[in-house]
Design an enzyme around this catalytic site. Structure first.
Site, PDB file in Angstrom:
ATOM      1  N   ASN A 261       0.038   0.857  -5.671  1.00  0.00           N
ATOM      2  CA  ASN A 261       0.988   0.788  -4.561  1.00  0.00           C
ATOM      3  C   ASN A 261       0.992  -0.581  -3.902  1.00  0.00           C
ATOM      4  OD1 ASN A 261       2.179   3.341  -4.578  1.00  0.00           O
ATOM      5  ND2 ASN A 261       0.514   4.260  -3.414  1.00  0.00           N
ATOM      6  N   ASP A 270       5.203   6.074  -6.803  1.00  0.00           N
ATOM      7  CA  ASP A 270       5.839   7.390  -6.799  1.00  0.00           C
ATOM      8  C   ASP A 270       6.216   7.815  -8.212  1.00  0.00           C
ATOM      9  OD1 ASP A 270       5.558   7.396  -4.090  1.00  0.00           O
ATOM     10  OD2 ASP A 270       7.662   6.994  -3.636  1.00  0.00           O
ATOM     11  N   GLU A 296      -2.995  10.996  -4.155  1.00  0.00           N
ATOM     12  CA  GLU A 296      -3.090  10.962  -5.618  1.00  0.00           C
ATOM     13  C   GLU A 296      -4.026  12.048  -6.140  1.00  0.00           C
ATOM     14  OE1 GLU A 296      -5.873   7.696  -3.999  1.00  0.00           O
ATOM     15  OE2 GLU A 296      -3.972   8.633  -3.495  1.00  0.00           O
TER      16      GLU A 296
END
Length: 789
Positions: A261, A270, A296
């Protein structure tokens, strides 16, 4: 792996739209049956009241008939009809199916017609008595029928019986016309409208309720069950499984997902989560429950023993490892546990999570099984029994109080801080100012060392077997020669293992950082974990942390309330992120309000401690209410994140649109001033700019209204044309997503010294690729920030 935000969003929207439209009609008999069962639950109270009122009305009619002259059937017959009606009303609550409910309704209508016929017998004008009932009864009954079939059958039998019993005598033509007008023109059409109107209302309410329940139970990004739905369904499954059935749980966590990320953007993250969810769905069956627990983390509940679950987890691990990411491949760590008779789903997941942590600590990208269950012996019972230990100290006793620490992600107690208290002979507590008052003739560490023996003895008796013990230790005691060996001996003699003890170095003037760093290595050799207390207050600083390298850092409670200058944004999220990047877990102390708990959860704090979660006490309190508080905090954050995201998106969307129009104009050959003319008039616009492929500014920036606002101008670095900006996230993300307008997180601008946001777009001109953008002033209080900030 090229991907756009639109593609990821489109995938999520498709899954949501599919779930949203799947129940718009009722072609599936299973859905229709659920609708009728739900309607039965709603209709029982209304039908009971309405039909009971009709019994009262019928009794009133019986009483009125007795006041009229003329031959009449025996009163007992009519009262038997009333009794039969009452018994049918009493049968309604016990109706378990829609067909039984419908049969009661049909029988009720037939008995009612028979009662009307008995009451009207012998009257000179029977139609005056029964015609209003023939109109009103079907109309009132129409909304109560559960299905159109019941309605048509019940109404047809009612009218057929009524005509046979009540309307068989010859009448004048005008009387027949009136009867048919009331029944055929008013009664029947009105009852049809009432029935189908209420039926449609109930059906639409059921569909909406089902759709909302499905959305509430689904993770919108992956389409899997969310945590709440997974736990609820799993608890039901465990309650209903056969005694000899075997069930296992798999807990998995993606490795190094935060770096994905941070380096490549949340859109790519995503998409990776969506791919992992697809892998899990492909590898499992319809009988398995698959959920995205949060972030996650994923969980799977499946039928079968530990061996089969380990094989499935290994297949999942290999499939996830085949998923590419820009810097390599995704990997995940797995923990597997088998359900034990009588334990709850949360206990099962805790054991799977413990195996997952071992998989993480042993190198990641692997599958670990739960530890074997150790047999119970009588020695275990003796070790855990007995009264709390007390140590005589001057004219009072030293005792232990324990304050719980909670893992916010796991929503459970994971440890207890042992706090020293003094107790008089009569049980009253000694004031802290008296107990800890310095005494010139006393060794500074004597009380500290005595507290360790007391706490360790009481912890073995009081603490759960899998909980950490946080043991406060003064720096002077911590660095004392030979104390590491001595303390390890005391821990083992008390019945504990050193890896369950976290030494919490207190804030104090004693001990140099170098000495504490060397001592920490000795304690780690024995298996102790190290924590630094009260970071953010007194002598604590980053150098102290980086030299000692603690496993955990306990933040001073005042840091929860600290905010940045100007924007009043909390600094806790950034501080937690910094400590995580340094490899340290974070504990926040002093959580006293629900708002502080919500901020701790939102800031990704690992563990929390405070009066809201539990006060220090000699006995450990049940944690169930705290579990609910933490769960509610997660729910509040999830709702607030969506609201914050919507506010932020609505604020920056006009700038995105205007930037896209400016890009089209530049590609058409329009000069900068004209291309940025509209965008440069927007209120928060500081400047519009173009960067070349190396991140250097092309030409000059076009100033906007916010350019002239007063602010801290950092003159030596105020000219953006002297620098290159390809290291900035707003440049990198635009280049990674060419043709997509991206928005940065707020940052402190070198040019203006104010919090700013950049909206950028990578475009391909004839000669080279460039990034065009606009910098927005984001320093005003009350402006929405991205939900991830």
């Amino acid at each position: 792996m090229p991907i756009t935000i639109g593609e990821v969003t489109g995938t999520s929207l498709i899954s949501i739209n599919m779930s949203a439209t799947s129940t718009q009609h009722l072609p599936d008999p299973g859905v229709r049956d659920r609708f009728h069962r739900r309607s039965l639950e709603h209709q029982r109270p209304l039908s009971t009241v309405t039909m009971a009122f009709t019994v009262v009305a019928f009794l009133c009619m019986v009483g009125a008939r007795n006041l009229v002259d003329g031959p009449a059937p025996p009163l007992a017959y009519r009262l038997c009809c009333a009794l039969a009606l009452g018994l049918l009303v009493l049968a309604i609550p016990s109706a378990k199916s829609s067909w039984v409910f419908g049969a009661i309704g049909v029988a009720y209508m037939q008995v009612l017609v028979a009662g009307l016929a008995l009451n009207a017998a012998g009257l000179a004008q029977p139609l005056l008595w029964v015609l209003p009932a023939l109109v009103v009864i079907p109309i009132c009954a129409a909304p109560l029928w559960l299905t159109p079939t019941h309605f048509f059958v019940g109404s047809a039998l009612f009218y057929a019986t009524a005509f046979a019993l009540l309307l068989g005598e010859p009448r004048a033509y005008d009387v027949d016309a009136v009867v048919w007008m009331w029944i055929a023109v008013i009664g029947i059409p009105t009852s049809v409208v009432f029935h189908f109107g209420f039926y449609r209302f109930r059906r639409n309410h059921f569909l909406l309720e089902s759709q909302l329940a499905q959305l509430a139970a689904t993770d919108s990004l992956t389409g899997l069950q969310n945590r709440r739905a997974f736990v609820k369904q799993a608890a039901r499954r465990l309650d209903t499984i056969a005694p000899d059935a075997r069930v296992s749980a798999i807990f998995l966590d993606l490795d190094n997902f935060k770096s994905l990320n941070d380096r490549f953007g949340h859109a790519l993250g995503d998409h990776a989560l969506h791919q992992v969810a697809q892998v899990l769905m492909d590898q499992t069956t319809a009988d398995d429950s698959v959920s995205r627990i949060g972030g996650e983390e994923f969980a799977v509940l499946l039928l079968g023993g530990l061996t089969g679950a380990l094989q499935l987890a290994e297949r999942m691990r290999g499939a996830i490892e085949a998923i590419e990411r820009p810097d390599g491949h995704l990997t995940a760590s797995f923990g597997v546990a088998e359900h034990r008779h009588g334990e709850s789903i949360m206990v099962l997941l805790d054991r799977a999570d413990e195996a997952l942590r071992r998989a993480k600590h042993s190198g990641r990208n692997r599958v670990c099984a739960e530890r074997a269950l150790q047999p119970f012996t009588g020695d275990d019972a003796r070790a855990g029994s007995g009264a709390a230990q007390r140590h005589r100290w001057e004219d009072f006793y030293l005792i232990s109080h324990f304050q719980p620490l909670y893992s916010l992600s796991h929503q459970k107690q994971v440890g207890f801080e042992a706090l020293l208290r003094g107790e008089q002979d009569d049980g009253t507590l000694v004031p802290p100012v008296v107990m800890f008052a310095p005494k010139p003739s006393q060794d500074e560490g004597a009380l500290d060392r005595a507290s360790h023996a007391v706490h360790l003895g009481n912890a073995c008796r009081s603490l759960p077997d899998d909980a950490w013990l946080f043991l406060n230790i003064l720096p002077a005691t911590f660095i004392a020669d030979g104390y590491a060996d001595q303390l390890a001996t005391i821990v083992r003699a008390s019945g504990l293992e050193t890896d369950r003890v976290i030494l919490e170095i207190l804030e104090s003037h004693g001990g140099s950082v170098d000495d504490m760093s060397r001592a920490a290595a000795l304690y780690r050799e024995h298996g102790f974990l190290i924590a630094v207390d009260d970071f953010g207050a007194g002598q604590s600083n980053l150098d102290r942390l980086l030299r000692i390298r603690p496993d955990l850092v306990k933040l001073d409670g005042e840091l929860i309330r600290a905010t940045t200058h100007g924007t009043e944004q909390p600094i806790l999220p950034k501080l937690v992120s910094l400590l995580h990047q340094a490899g340290m877990l974070v504990v926040v102390e002093g959580v006293e309000t629900t708002e502080e708990l919500i901020l701790a959860v939102e800031s990704n704090v690992d563990f929390a401690q405070g009066y809201l979660l539990g006060r220090p006490a000699a006995e450990i309190a049940p944690p169930e209410s705290v579990h609910r508080q933490i769960d509610d905090a997660f729910d509040v954050i999830a709702q607030g994140r969506a609201h914050q995201h919507a506010l932020f998106e609505s604020e920056v969307e006009p700038y995105r649109i205007a930037l896209r129009l400016a890009a089209d104009a530049l590609l058409a050959g329009v000069v900068m001033d004209d291309a940025f003319a509209t965008l440069a008039t927007f209120e928060r616009c500081i400047s519009c700019f173009i960067l070349d492929d190396s991140g250097r500014q092309i030409g000059y920036e076009v100033a906007g209204p916010a350019w002239s606002k007063e602010g801290a101008s950092l003159h030596p670095v105020a000219n953006p044309r002297d620098a290159r900006w390809d290291h900035r996230p707003y440049f990198r993300n635009a280049v990674l997503l060419p043709g997509v307008v991206v928005t940065s997180n707020p940052y402190l601008s070198l040019a203006s010294g104010r919090p700013c946001i950049a909206v950028t777009l990578a475009v391909q001109f004839a000669a080279e690729r460039s990034v065009i953008g606009v910098e927005l002033d984001w320093s005003e209080l009350g402006l929405p920030w991205p939900a991830g900030e």
